[in-house]
Design an enzyme around this catalytic site. Structure first.
Site, PDB file in Angstrom:
ATOM      1  N   ALA A 204       0.858  -1.194   0.000  1.00 14.55           N
ATOM      2  CA  ALA A 204       0.000   0.000   0.000  1.00 14.55           C
ATOM      3  C   ALA A 204       0.887   1.235   0.000  1.00 14.55           C
ATOM      4  CB  ALA A 204      -0.915   0.007   1.219  1.00 14.55           C
ATOM      5  N   HIS A 205       0.687   2.081  -0.992  1.00 16.67           N
ATOM      6  CA  HIS A 205       1.519   3.280  -1.066  1.00 16.67           C
ATOM      7  C   HIS A 205       0.788   4.489  -1.641  1.00 16.67           C
ATOM      8  CE1 HIS A 205       1.670   1.995  -5.245  1.00 16.67           C
ATOM      9  NE2 HIS A 205       2.076   3.203  -5.555  1.00 16.67           N
ATOM     10  N   ARG A 206      -0.416   4.307  -2.182  1.00 17.35           N
ATOM     11  CA  ARG A 206      -1.096   5.420  -2.845  1.00 17.35           C
ATOM     12  C   ARG A 206      -1.466   6.493  -1.849  1.00 17.35           C
ATOM     13  NH1 ARG A 206      -1.802   4.943  -8.292  1.00 17.35           N
ATOM     14  NH2 ARG A 206      -1.502   2.807  -9.010  1.00 17.35           N
TER      15      ARG A 206
END
Length: 757
Positions: A204-206
């Site tokens: 998860a990085h958005r």
């Protein structure tokens, strides 16, 4: 053909890897620009090393920042590289700021753009990637769509169907190429103490998931519910951005979340393959999970990869824990865990298809039927500039006679053979000769226009105009009043006025034009077409007539001026470069006395937006830069700085030659020195005015034995050694003079002086 490959992030490196390998396999010249949009070791260079890719030829070092700042910095740093390299096509992949900046820079320079993964749409304008995709697609010349969904989207948006190619996704190439390798080399499961099929994998990085504290907490609550029901370890290779946000918000994660730093591609393949379930907000991982047969829960409300949902491999849940649990229940209730769905992303040969398309389209350009203009042009001089210009004029529809005194060269051209190495020229000559728009002769025919492209050597630091005057006098014997003579040869100021007088002296009224050529060997055709042109003439009618001729093939701007100004322009351009090189070479000596690294000084000085210091080298070569400054000042009292720069650069080869000899020690007798590269510039076979000539003279005077290696130059002024390995065995010291691409990653046991770095 030459291809520029632009990357900036981990997924781009992985998905471009098959394209890079295919270029290598086909011996297609290419170069890699890495923006360093991902700039940590874990997110960046590890992938080049692990995938055994060549190091990027250019690292821009832009790092993170606001979207406008990052995109602007990439544009600023990338444009001069593209101007220098002159690729035929630039390839970008995906949807990052690097992709948009690369496509925009190339498009503005008239370079064709190929967009891999074209047509992806999430229809979520809150995602900056969506804007990048749309803009890149609409300025691209080759749109490589993953499947029919993307093809239909592009067609609906009004993009010409001739530009759209449905090819699949290079993610399939990369995954299939590395699956077995990763299985045999990765120890990641043992390292993490997890068993196949007994853990969930998260990425998860958005910004929408991690930049807002409430959203990040909501995501963690989703993981809590999954763990409460299934009691599985959740492995989370955590993105630097997400790690920073956890720290910023003071969030402590539970122990069942096994946070690990970003890992290499081979390890990550194994984590994906052996996970029971993948949860991600990454587009690329949705594709990889589908290809690997692992169910995927996408932590977004939309996706630009609908194919994975359509085949039943993926479910969108956003941050809704109930939806995530329902999806997990559906998949994990299958007792055998054997999921089978069709593969919508390609068969592992997508890169091959992409390069087939590019090369076929480019080669087909030479199959077009030429429309005749019914005007005649005689081009005198079939050398490095004359033959390409004659061929381009012929392709534009003029009836061209190429004139040269060398009978062998004339016969070769009439057989549609290219007498020297120049990218794209052999195909162009075949086209124009076969369609009878170009013929070669040793005699000048009467023509409506004559173009002079003969050599202008320098003698005693002045311009030898004898070849130009001989050509002019030969033209005068067949010319008629009102015809036009264009001088393309590089000449000293006011030579054109003298040409006008020669015609007047024999009773001819001829319009004399000077249009200085602006191109370099290796990129001649591209530069003749795309560079701006200068037309100097004594009257407006002549200017406009010749402007029309050049605009038949020139895509750059055409500027009109007087004769003497036109003569000065190219001389000033090359003199400016000569002075800049002289400063860099002198700076190298200053730095040596001060005991500092000149390259570090220059690199950091160039961080200033208005500073562009060149790098030191072994001297100046070629038919222009070492010569044109003398032409500019040969009849002037002023020009002391120009003459000093020439003296500095002329001395430079002797300086670097002595540095190489110093590596041999005090006694140089019976020692062997190898020269790497003797052409005057990288990746060409042209040795005119090469600094290597002076370096060799210096070595000969010192009494050392000298041999050379150069893949482009088959014979030169000393014995040739055919391979670098043989040179490494033979020589006591090696000096790198020409920075050919093949010398980019040398690993030698012999002491080497690199004059280019």
């Amino acid at each position: 053909m030459k291809i520029g490959i632009i990357v900036g992030t981990r997924p781009e490196i992985i998905k471009m890897a098959p394209v890079i390998r295919e270029c290598q396999k086909r011996d297609i010249p290419y170069f890699i620009i890495h923006s360093n949009q991902h700039y940590s070791e874990e997110m960046d260079s590890i992938f080049f090393k692990e995938l055994h890719l060549p190091a990027p030829h250019y690292n821009l070092g832009v790092g993170s920042g606001l979207h406008s700042n990052q995109t602007g910095n990439i544009l600023i740093k990338m444009e001069p590289i593209l101007i220098q390299e002159k690729p035929d096509v630039v390839l970008v992949q995906g949807d990052t700021n690097t992709v948009l900046a690369g496509a925009l820079a190339a498009s503005k320079l008239g370079i064709k753009v190929g967009h891999i993964e074209a047509g992806l749409r999430s229809y979520d304008k809150a995602m900056p990637e969506e804007t990048n995709r749309i803009m890149t697609d609409h300025i691209s010349d080759f749109l490589f769509a993953v499947g029919p969904n993307q093809h239909a989207i592009l067609a609906k948006e009004g993009i010409d169907s001739d530009k759209i190619f449905t090819v699949g996704n290079t993610v399939s190439d990369s995954l299939f190429q590395h699956l077995d390798i990763s299985a045999s080399s990765s120890t990641i499961l043992d390292d993490l103490s997890v068993k196949s099929g007994n853990f969930f994998l998260v990425t998860a990085h958005r910004a929408s998931n991690v930049d807002v504290m409430a959203n990040l907490l909501e995501l963690l609550a989703l993981f809590d519910k999954l763990h409460a029901k299934y009691s599985q370890t959740i492995v989370w290779p955590i993105h630097p951005r997400t790690q920073a946000k956890l720290k910023e918000f003071g969030i402590e994660v539970p122990g069942y979340l096994k946070l690990i730093p970003p890992i290499g591609y081979l390890d990550f393949i194994q984590l994906q393959k052996h996970a029971q379930l993948i949860l991600t907000d990454s587009g690329g991982i949705q594709e990889e999970a589908c290809l690997l047969g692992v169910p995927c829960i996408t932590l977004r409300e939309n996706t630009e990869r609908p194919e994975s949902i359509e085949v039943g491999a993926n479910v969108l849940v956003g941050r809704d824990a109930d939806k995530a649990l329902a999806a997990a229940d559906k998949w994990l209730s299958q007792s055998n865990g054997d999921f089978s769905w069709t593969n919508p992303f390609g068969d592992g040969h997508v890169a091959e298809l992409i390069l087939d398309i590019i090369t076929n389209v480019e080669s087909n350009e030479f199959d077009e039927i030429i429309d005749a203009k019914n005007e005649t042009i005689a081009v005198i001089g079939m050398g490095y500039m004359g033959l390409p210009i004659a061929s381009l004029l012929a392709q534009a529809g003029y009836s061209v006679t190429g004139v040269d005194l060398n009978r062998d060269k004339v016969d070769a051209i009439n057989r549609a053979e290219c007498p020297f190495d120049e990218a794209g020229l052999p195909e162009l000559i075949k086209q124009v000769v076969s369609q009878k728009f170009l013929t070669a002769s040793t005699e000048i025919p009467s023509s409506e226009t004559y173009l002079v492209a003969v050599p202008t050597p320098h003698q005693n630091n002045s311009c030898d105009r004898s070849y130009v005057f001989s050509a002019v006098d030969a033209i005068a014997k067949v010319a008629k009043n009102g015809q036009t003579v264009i001088v393309e040869s590089t000449i000293s100021p006011q030579t054109s006025l003298m040409v006008e007088e020669r015609f007047k002296d024999v009773g001819l009224s001829i319009d004399v034009i000077h249009c200085p050529e602006r191109a370099i060997p290796g990129q001649t055709l591209h530069e003749l077409v795309h560079n701006d042109r200068i037309i100097g003439a004594s009257n407006e009618v002549a200017q406009l007539k010749v402007k029309t001729i050049y605009q038949s093939f020139v895509k750059g701007e055409v500027f009109l001026t007087d004769l003497t100004t036109a003569e000065c322009i190219k001389l000033v351009e090359n003199t400016s470069r000569d002075v800049g090189i002289a400063f860099a070479n002198e700076l190298s000596e200053i730095a040596k006395e001060l005991k500092v690294d000149v390259y570090e000084v220059i690199r950091l000085a160039n961080r200033h937006p208005r500073v562009n210091v060149l790098t030191p080298g072994p001297g100046v070569g070629g038919h222009c830069i070492p010569i044109d400054p003398w032409f500019l000042v040969e009849n002037t009292k002023s020009g002391e700085l120009v003459r000093l720069a020439r003296a500095i650069n002329d001395k430079r080869p002797s300086i670097v030659a002595q540095q190489a000899l110093d590596l041999l020690g005090a006694d140089v007798k019976n020692k062997k020195v190898g020269i790497l590269g003797v052409a005057y510039k990288a990746n060409v076979d042209d040795c005119r005015e090469s600094p290597a000539e002076t370096v060799l003279e210096y070595f000969n005077l010192a009494g050392v034995e000298v041999s050379y290696h150069d893949p482009y130059v088959e014979s030169w002024d000393c014995p040739r050694i055919k391979t670098i390995e043989e040179m490494d065995e033979w020589a006591d010291v090696i000096i790198l003079v020409t920075d050919h691409e093949c010398y980019g990653n040398l690993s030698l046991k012999t002491a080497m002086l690199n004059t280019r770095a």
